[in-house]
Design a protein around this motif. Structure first.
Motif, PDB file in Angstrom:
ATOM      1  N   THR A 120       3.986  -5.643 -11.438  1.00 26.88           N
ATOM      2  CA  THR A 120       2.937  -6.365 -11.719  1.00 26.88           C
ATOM      3  C   THR A 120       2.258  -6.878 -10.431  1.00 26.88           C
ATOM      4  O   THR A 120       1.058  -7.008 -10.367  1.00 26.88           O
ATOM      5  CB  THR A 120       3.413  -7.676 -12.595  1.00 26.88           C
ATOM      6  N   TRP A 121       2.895  -7.335  -9.704  1.00 25.16           N
ATOM      7  CA  TRP A 121       2.312  -7.940  -8.282  1.00 25.16           C
ATOM      8  C   TRP A 121       1.590  -7.087  -7.737  1.00 25.16           C
ATOM      9  O   TRP A 121       0.269  -6.752  -7.325  1.00 25.16           O
ATOM     10  CB  TRP A 121       3.370  -8.461  -7.432  1.00 25.16           C
ATOM     11  N   TRP A 122       2.079  -5.736  -7.249  1.00 25.22           N
ATOM     12  CA  TRP A 122       1.643  -4.546  -6.527  1.00 25.22           C
ATOM     13  C   TRP A 122       0.364  -4.120  -7.620  1.00 25.22           C
ATOM     14  O   TRP A 122      -0.629  -3.640  -6.779  1.00 25.22           O
ATOM     15  CB  TRP A 122       2.466  -3.542  -6.371  1.00 25.22           C
ATOM     16  N   ARG A 123       0.457  -3.833  -8.675  1.00 27.79           N
ATOM     17  CA  ARG A 123      -0.720  -3.577  -9.460  1.00 27.79           C
ATOM     18  C   ARG A 123      -1.829  -4.452  -9.264  1.00 27.79           C
ATOM     19  O   ARG A 123      -3.072  -3.618  -8.938  1.00 27.79           O
ATOM     20  CB  ARG A 123      -0.189  -3.642 -11.001  1.00 27.79           C
ATOM     21  N   SER A 124      -1.790  -5.491  -9.321  1.00 24.75           N
ATOM     22  CA  SER A 124      -2.890  -6.691  -9.267  1.00 24.75           C
ATOM     23  C   SER A 124      -3.290  -6.460  -7.492  1.00 24.75           C
ATOM     24  O   SER A 124      -4.445  -7.032  -7.495  1.00 24.75           O
ATOM     25  CB  SER A 124      -2.741  -8.036  -9.575  1.00 24.75           C
ATOM     26  N   ALA A 125      -2.558  -6.411  -6.799  1.00 25.61           N
ATOM     27  CA  ALA A 125      -2.765  -6.714  -5.310  1.00 25.61           C
ATOM     28  C   ALA A 125      -3.588  -5.335  -4.880  1.00 25.61           C
ATOM     29  O   ALA A 125      -4.584  -5.711  -4.344  1.00 25.61           O
ATOM     30  CB  ALA A 125      -1.466  -6.375  -4.577  1.00 25.61           C
ATOM     31  N   THR A 126      -3.483  -4.219  -5.323  1.00 23.98           N
ATOM     32  CA  THR A 126      -4.328  -2.987  -4.690  1.00 23.98           C
ATOM     33  C   THR A 126      -4.794  -2.353  -6.048  1.00 23.98           C
ATOM     34  O   THR A 126      -4.078  -1.248  -6.361  1.00 23.98           O
ATOM     35  CB  THR A 126      -3.494  -2.395  -3.998  1.00 23.98           C
ATOM     36  N   ARG A 127      -5.587  -2.975  -6.688  1.00 29.08           N
ATOM     37  CA  ARG A 127      -6.072  -2.163  -7.815  1.00 29.08           C
ATOM     38  C   ARG A 127      -6.689  -0.756  -7.590  1.00 29.08           C
ATOM     39  O   ARG A 127      -6.458   0.113  -8.630  1.00 29.08           O
ATOM     40  CB  ARG A 127      -7.149  -2.871  -8.536  1.00 29.08           C
ATOM     41  N   ARG A 128      -7.277  -0.380  -6.434  1.00 26.93           N
ATOM     42  CA  ARG A 128      -7.925   0.995  -6.539  1.00 26.93           C
ATOM     43  C   ARG A 128      -6.804   1.918  -5.955  1.00 26.93           C
ATOM     44  O   ARG A 128      -6.908   3.001  -6.232  1.00 26.93           O
ATOM     45  CB  ARG A 128      -8.802   0.695  -5.632  1.00 26.93           C
ATOM     46  N   ARG A 164      -3.844   3.696  -5.648  1.00 23.64           N
ATOM     47  CA  ARG A 164      -2.519   3.743  -6.277  1.00 23.64           C
ATOM     48  C   ARG A 164      -1.492   4.020  -5.308  1.00 23.64           C
ATOM     49  O   ARG A 164      -0.400   3.687  -5.365  1.00 23.64           O
ATOM     50  CB  ARG A 164      -2.710   4.677  -7.253  1.00 23.64           C
ATOM     51  N   GLY A 165      -1.818   5.001  -4.072  1.00 22.41           N
ATOM     52  CA  GLY A 165      -1.007   5.315  -3.470  1.00 22.41           C
ATOM     53  C   GLY A 165      -0.180   4.042  -2.403  1.00 22.41           C
ATOM     54  O   GLY A 165       1.080   3.972  -2.307  1.00 22.41           O
ATOM     55  N   ILE A 166      -1.096   3.365  -2.181  1.00 23.75           N
ATOM     56  CA  ILE A 166      -0.681   2.171  -1.324  1.00 23.75           C
ATOM     57  C   ILE A 166       0.473   1.121  -2.351  1.00 23.75           C
ATOM     58  O   ILE A 166       1.458   0.979  -1.772  1.00 23.75           O
ATOM     59  CB  ILE A 166      -1.679   0.999  -0.975  1.00 23.75           C
ATOM     60  N   ARG A 167      -0.099   1.192  -3.488  1.00 24.18           N
ATOM     61  CA  ARG A 167       0.624   0.494  -4.663  1.00 24.18           C
ATOM     62  C   ARG A 167       1.902   0.828  -4.757  1.00 24.18           C
ATOM     63  O   ARG A 167       3.118  -0.018  -4.645  1.00 24.18           O
ATOM     64  CB  ARG A 167      -0.025   0.530  -6.031  1.00 24.18           C
ATOM     65  N   MET A 168       2.126   2.232  -5.015  1.00 22.65           N
ATOM     66  CA  MET A 168       3.578   2.768  -4.953  1.00 22.65           C
ATOM     67  C   MET A 168       4.305   2.723  -3.956  1.00 22.65           C
ATOM     68  O   MET A 168       5.614   2.332  -4.033  1.00 22.65           O
ATOM     69  CB  MET A 168       3.324   4.415  -5.405  1.00 22.65           C
ATOM     70  N   ALA A 169       3.655   2.763  -2.712  1.00 24.93           N
ATOM     71  CA  ALA A 169       4.589   2.529  -1.342  1.00 24.93           C
ATOM     72  C   ALA A 169       4.806   1.427  -1.416  1.00 24.93           C
ATOM     73  O   ALA A 169       6.237   1.270  -0.971  1.00 24.93           O
ATOM     74  CB  ALA A 169       3.685   3.248  -0.459  1.00 24.93           C
ATOM     75  N   GLY A 170       4.104   0.353  -1.468  1.00 23.63           N
ATOM     76  CA  GLY A 170       4.469  -1.034  -1.346  1.00 23.63           C
ATOM     77  C   GLY A 170       5.659  -1.303  -2.536  1.00 23.63           C
ATOM     78  O   GLY A 170       6.624  -1.937  -2.078  1.00 23.63           O
TER      79      GLY A 170
END
Lengths: 571, 253, 328
Positions: free
Chosen positions: A127-135, A137-143
């Protein structure tokens, strides 16, 4: 259907079997995917049986030397001392003091783990990462992936190993026990909290975000309130585990019941051991009762308009009050963390531990010990699971319609007796069990496996009994209403509904058990734990790191297997 | 039929502490009758069903089922009576982890020995009859499906199939269609009716839907605040009476 | 974590109703805030438990011991010697019991312990970790310490006359005591190697029972066929009738070696005043049986007197430890 008048006598009117060929075909086609799933499940069952048998063979069961009857009198001596524990005033005062110290460590360790768990839980949630980097996806999954991975290491290392590490750099200080409990527990808590957050309905949260509120505030208002009850419930469960953990950590010399226990243990002073064990049983029992009471509020159906239970509010206040008291009891001193000596030793130790160093036997030795450790954990969990399934039902308070007063009394007695037995099994630390089993068995992985097995049985039996108590009662009522006998209700209603949860609990405890093999290794029960203990005793940090890495690999293997089996449970 | 009524309530009442769920009910239901029980939420419909199938013991008065005083009966006698009563619930109350065949076979539990019941869990017994029952309710192909995977309508059919293999003297249905959409609900209602007609089984159903009650049942019992407001054939009922049954409490602040 | 997962399956309403959720949040916030505050002021917490080891403080001489005895005995022994030292040296002296051999070495390295009565091996380890630490005294009996090899009577091992005959134990199951014990592990392993017996020559994995008493008991039980422990502990237990000599018996007594000794940290003078270490050394060496109080100290240590010692005394131990990989 036959008319009612005939059923009275004719229960077995033969019915023509009207199976139609096309119907069977349709059925086969429609159930293909399901058969696939149930095939997977069946394969797991086969694998579990084969694994247990292989572990039994590895442990040398069935060979001419397994049971050593010569040790029975010694075990007899041990249990005979249960009736005459040491009760003079001096020793009781010492025991009371040690009990408070253990409680203090558990409270502080839990508090630290909750702080870490809350921060880590947010950072490890999708949830946190999804809203952190909405655009991106790569960064989101990596984080997200990196946070999750970062949690694996602290979680995979047992509290005792953490304790030994901090002991080496901080010395004998109360903070050692707090960190040793707080860090691994914090990582587990973070994982669970992140899952709770991800499973909480997201709409209020996203609505707040859409209205322009910041992420932190949106989480505080939209996500935490509904997630809180589950998080609280889990926190109390952690506290209960922390008590047992604090007792074992005492063995390292940081004080508390485990410390006194190990002192009395080295000289085999059974009467002292029993006084301390009784204190530990009482403490564990009280903590378990408290935790159950709080968590029961979580499950109980609520009347409309009623407020948050007094038990819960009271428990929270008590927990807060316990924090400063605990810090005072254990004489918590945080200044050592900042001391130059601590930094120096940490740097020196980290320098010594790299590069990892293979033991004298090389990879062969490491892998052999790893196999032994795995076999030990498999045997332990197999014993614990089967035993817990047998004991969970007599230990569960399940609603029963009617029954004579004498019958009810007998049932209450049985519940009390089984619960008492489970409490004793889990309150006695595994190293104590290991020594008892070492008296009556020949050395090898079997004494360690049995020690971990009976201890885990105590933990698992209680979890399962609670889960059986919380089963949906309505299908059982429906079976009773059509005249099914108690045993039939049990087989058709209770067992099938309870099985998936029981298996899930068993798998979860297996993940814990593989870590706990370290604890019995210390008593000479073999496996990687013994090697690690020796490496740490001789300040061979490079070797210890190599052993720990193998151990982490093993832990990961068990976690992945367990996760795969649990996935196949969801139909 | 010379036998006494299937269900006989004489001044029966149920109290939970100080709360009265049912008060002084007098009701006779005969063999083969089809009775609908209607009333607003909280009127005591579910308690009445529970009273009739022996789940609930009356705190006042007497309940006789198949001529037996169910409160005074021993456990064995009570189970003997219960095995001849099939109950269908709004929430189905099936064991979702079992395959459909076992849930259907659970209908035999009152008559099977325990050993037979346990063996059947390992290798299903009487598969023919279970299949037949599921075919009768229109889902013969779901025999080996895990019950939890079935839709609501299908689960209710499994519950009916369980009652079918039980071959009871009476089927008690507690809001059997309240969890289903209207079309599915009508199908289930039709099914219960057909079965009752074909086999001469007594059917007593509590219903939310007044139209279905009036349309399909020969006798309608109205419950309000735990008491019987009326007990009559649909034709003899005054619409005003029905409206009064559901009216909000008058005179209350 | 599963506890929770399962509870989530339960559809009942959660503990906190919407209205009181805010309150729950506040409460948890207070908990969190309090823990932070605590973290700041924890250092000021007053004393309470005797079991925990508080910071030594700069003006206290901390005395430690390795856990080779029953705790009450340890407390009496070291409590008495601490009082004696306080009077003789003129500084505050406190005894800190330590449960773990390794922990005592770590504590010494960190300076949490200033003066420790170490076993032979732990003393070598401690001086390895703190290079300028000195061995200042030993008991008379420590100059001629011995281990015994014991066997279960069912193992069929006859008494052994010479070190070279220890190979009779090969092929048996065997346990040491604690893995860093001098008399329970290191020296027995040395004499075994003199007889050409490697730990791998025993049946199965060599055990580490954890203590001398446990070794005696598991061999008595027959779980292990043979084991080795401190001769003085063995003699005491036999004398007190605490071991069943029909089931377990001594088969060999090793030649003597140096074992326990007092080790002192090099920074004691710096912290507690010049000459403190020398005063401690004098106080220990000057213990005299003719003085009733000093006699009590010596009796608690089961010694006639304390005698000087020198680093060379532990060369053999150090060499064996290096070969066994117990010292880097």
């Amino acid at each position: 259907m036959t008319p009612p008048a005939q059923t009275e006598t004719g229960q077995r009117v033969p019915e023509p079997d009207r199976r139609l060929p096309d119907l069977s075909l349709r059925e086969a086609a429609g159930t293909g995917a399901r058969h696939g799933r149930s095939l997977i499940r069946r394969s797991w069952v086969v694998l579990a049986v084969v694994g247990t048998l292989a572990s039994l063979i590895a442990a040398g069961v069935g060979q001419d030397r397994t049971v050593n009857a010569g040790g029975l009198p010694l075990v007899g001596d041990f249990f005979a001392a249960a009736l005459r524990p040491r009760l003079d005033a001096d020793f009781l005062a010492l025991t009371a003091n040690a009990t408070l110290t253990t409680l203090g460590y558990a409270v502080l360790g839990t508090a630290l783990s909750l702080v870490l768990g809350l921060v880590g839980g947010v950072l490890a949630s999708q949830t946190w990462w999804r809203s952190a980097t909405r655009r991106r996806r790569g960064i989101r999954m990596a984080g997200w992936g990196m946070t999750r991975t970062a949690l694996v290491v602290p979680r995979g290392i047992h509290e005792v190993v953490w304790g030994l590490f901090f002991l080496s750099v901080i010395g004998i200080e109360p903070i050692v026990a707090v960190l040793a409990i707080g860090i691994p527990f914090g990582a587990v808590t973070a994982k669970v909290f992140s899952e709770i957050l991800d499973e909480t309905p997201q709409r209020p949260y996203t609505a707040l975000l859409a209205a322009g509120s910041g992420r932190g505030a949106a989480m505080l208002y939209g996500l935490l309130p509904p997630a809180l009850p589950d998080m609280l419930s889990y926190s109390f469960y952690r506290f209960e585990c922390a008590i047992r953990s604090a007792a074992i950590l005492g063995l390292l010399g940081v004080g508390g019941l485990g410390y006194e226990l190990s002192l009395s243990f080295q000289a085999l002073l059974y009467q002292e051991i029993w006084t301390l064990l009784y204190a530990l049983i009482l403490l564990c029992g009280a903590a378990d009762l408290w935790s159950s009471a709080v968590r029961a509020r979580r499950m109980a159906p609520r009347r409309p308009g009623s407020r948050t239970s007094r038990v819960v509010i009271g428990s929270l206040l008590a927990a807060i009050a316990l924090l400063p008291i605990s810090a005072w009891i254990v004489q918590l001193d945080l200044s050592v963390l900042g001391e130059a000596g601590t930094r120096e030793l940490t740097v020196q130790m980290l320098g010594d531990s790299w590069p990892p160093d293979l033991p004298s036997g090389g990879w062969t030795e490491l892998l052999q010990l790893a196999a032994g450790t795995l076999a030990m954990s498999v045997l332990a969990i197999a014993l614990a699971f089967l035993g817990a399934v047998v004991l969970a039902f007599p230990a569960a308070r399940m609603s029963r319609a009617g029954g004579s007063p004498a019958g009810r009394a007998a049932r209450l007695l049985m519940i009390a007796a089984t619960r008492g037995l489970l409490l004793v099994l889990r309150a006695i630390p595994p190293p104590v069990w290991a020594l008892l089993f070492l008296f009556v068995l020949f050395p090898g992985i079997l004494p360690g496996a049995l020690a971990l097995g009976v201890y885990t049985l105590g933990v698992l039996g209680r979890l399962m009994a609670e889960s059986a108590e919380n089963l949906d009662d309505r299908p059982l009522q429906a079976l009773r209403a059509q005249g099914a006998a108690a045993l039939q209700v049990f087989c058709y209603g209770v067992v099938p509904a309870a099985t998936p949860r029981f298996v899930a609990y068993g798998l979860y405890r297996w993940e814990v058990t593989i870590r706990e093999t370290v604890v019995v290794g210390v008593v000479g029960a073999g496996g990687l734990g013994l090697l690690l203990d020796q490496q740490l005793a001789t300040f061979d940090y490079g070797g210890a790191v190599a052993t720990l890495l193998v151990f982490l690999g093993l832990t990961l293997l068990v976690d992945l297997t367990s996760a795969a089996v649990r996935r196949s449970l969801h139909t | 039929m010379p036998e006494p009524a299937l269900f006989q309530l004489q001044g029966a009442g149920v109290r939970f502490g100080s709360i009265r769920a049912l008060t002084e009910l007098d009701l006779d239901v005969g063999w083969g009758e089809r009775v609908a029980v209607i009333g607003p939420s909280g009127a005591g419909k579910s308690s009445l069903i529970a009273l009739l199938n022996g789940t609930l013991a009356p705190t006042d008065g007497q309940v006789r089922v198949l001529g037996r005083d169910i409160a005074a009966a021993s456990g064995r006698e009570r189970r003997g009576v219960q095995r001849r009563l099939g109950t269908i619930h709004q929430q189905f109350h099936l064991v979702e982890q079992l395959r459909a065949v076992h849930n259907v076979n659970a209908g035999h539990l009152g008559s099977w020995s325990t050993a037979r019941a346990v063996l059947s869990l390992l290798a299903p017994r009487d598969v023919g009859r279970a299949r037949q029952a599921l075919e009768r309710v229109g889902i013969g192909d779901k025999l080996y499906e895990h019950t939890g995977n079935l839709s609501g309508g299908e689960q209710q059919r499994v519950a009916i199939a369980r009652v079918l293999v039980q071959r009871p003297a009476a089927v008690l249905a507690d809001e059997p269609i309240a969890s289903l959409d209207p079309a599915r609900g009508r199908e289930i209602m039709d099914l219960l009716h057909e079965i009752s007609r074909e086999t001469g089984t007594t059917l007593l159903a509590s219903l939310h839907d007044v139209d279905i009650a009036l349309e399909r049942f020969e006798r309608v019992v109205g419950l309000r605040e735990g008491r019987i407001a009326f007990d009559a054939a649909p034709a003899a009922l005054d619409p005003a009476e029905i409206e009064a049954l559901y009216a909000l409490e008058r005179g209350a602040p | 974590m599963i506890a929770l997962r399962t509870s989530e399956l339960n559809p009942e309403k959660p503990m906190c109703e919407q209205r009181s959720v805010a309150r729950c949040v506040v409460v948890v916030g207070v908990v969190a805030a309090l823990s932070v505050v605590l973290a700041g002021c924890g250092a000021d917490a007053p004393g309470g438990s005797g079991a925990a080891a508080p910071d030594g403080g700069d003006d206290v001489l901390t005395v430690g011991a390795i856990p080779d005895q029953d705790p009450q005995e340890l407390q009496r022994r070291y409590g008495t010697v601490a009082d004696y030292l306080a009077d003789e040296v003129g500084v505050e002296v406190r005894f800190e019991p330590v449960t773990d051999y390794t922990a005592s070495v770590t504590a010494f390295r960190r300076g949490d312990l200033d003066l420790v009565f170490y076993g032979g091996l732990t003393g070598v380890q401690a001086r390895e970790q703190v290079p300028d630490a000195r061995a200042i005294a030993q008991r008379d009996i420590d100059a001629e310490f011995r281990s015994v090899f014991i066997t279960n009577t069912g193992a069929g091992v006859d008494p052994i006359a010479d070190v070279s005959e220890l190979d009779a134990l090969a092929g048996k199951t065997f346990t040491f005591g604690s893995d860093v014990s001098t008399s329970g592990r290191l020296m027995p392993q040395f004499y075994l190697s003199e007889a050409g017996v490697d730990p791998a020559d025993f049946d199965g994995q060599v055990g580490f029972s954890g203590s001398h008493d446990t070794t005696a008991k598991v061999v008595e039980a027959g779980s292990y066929q043979a084991g080795a422990l401190s001769a003085s502990v063995w003699d005491e237990r036999v004398e007190a009738g605490e071991v069943d000599t029909t089931k377990v018996r001594e088969v060999f007594r090793t030649p003597t070696y140096y074992d326990y000794h007092w080790v002192i940290r090099p920074d004691v003078d710096e912290r507690l005043g010049d000459g403190t270490a020398a005063k401690v050394e004098d106080a220990l060496l000057g213990l005299d049986r003719s003085d009733p109080r000093q006699r009590q100290v010596l009796e608690l240590f089961q010694a006639e007197e304390f005698i000087p010692t020198k680093p060379e005394n532990y060369r053999l131990i150090e060499q064996v430890a290096r070969e066994a990989g117990l010292v880097e």
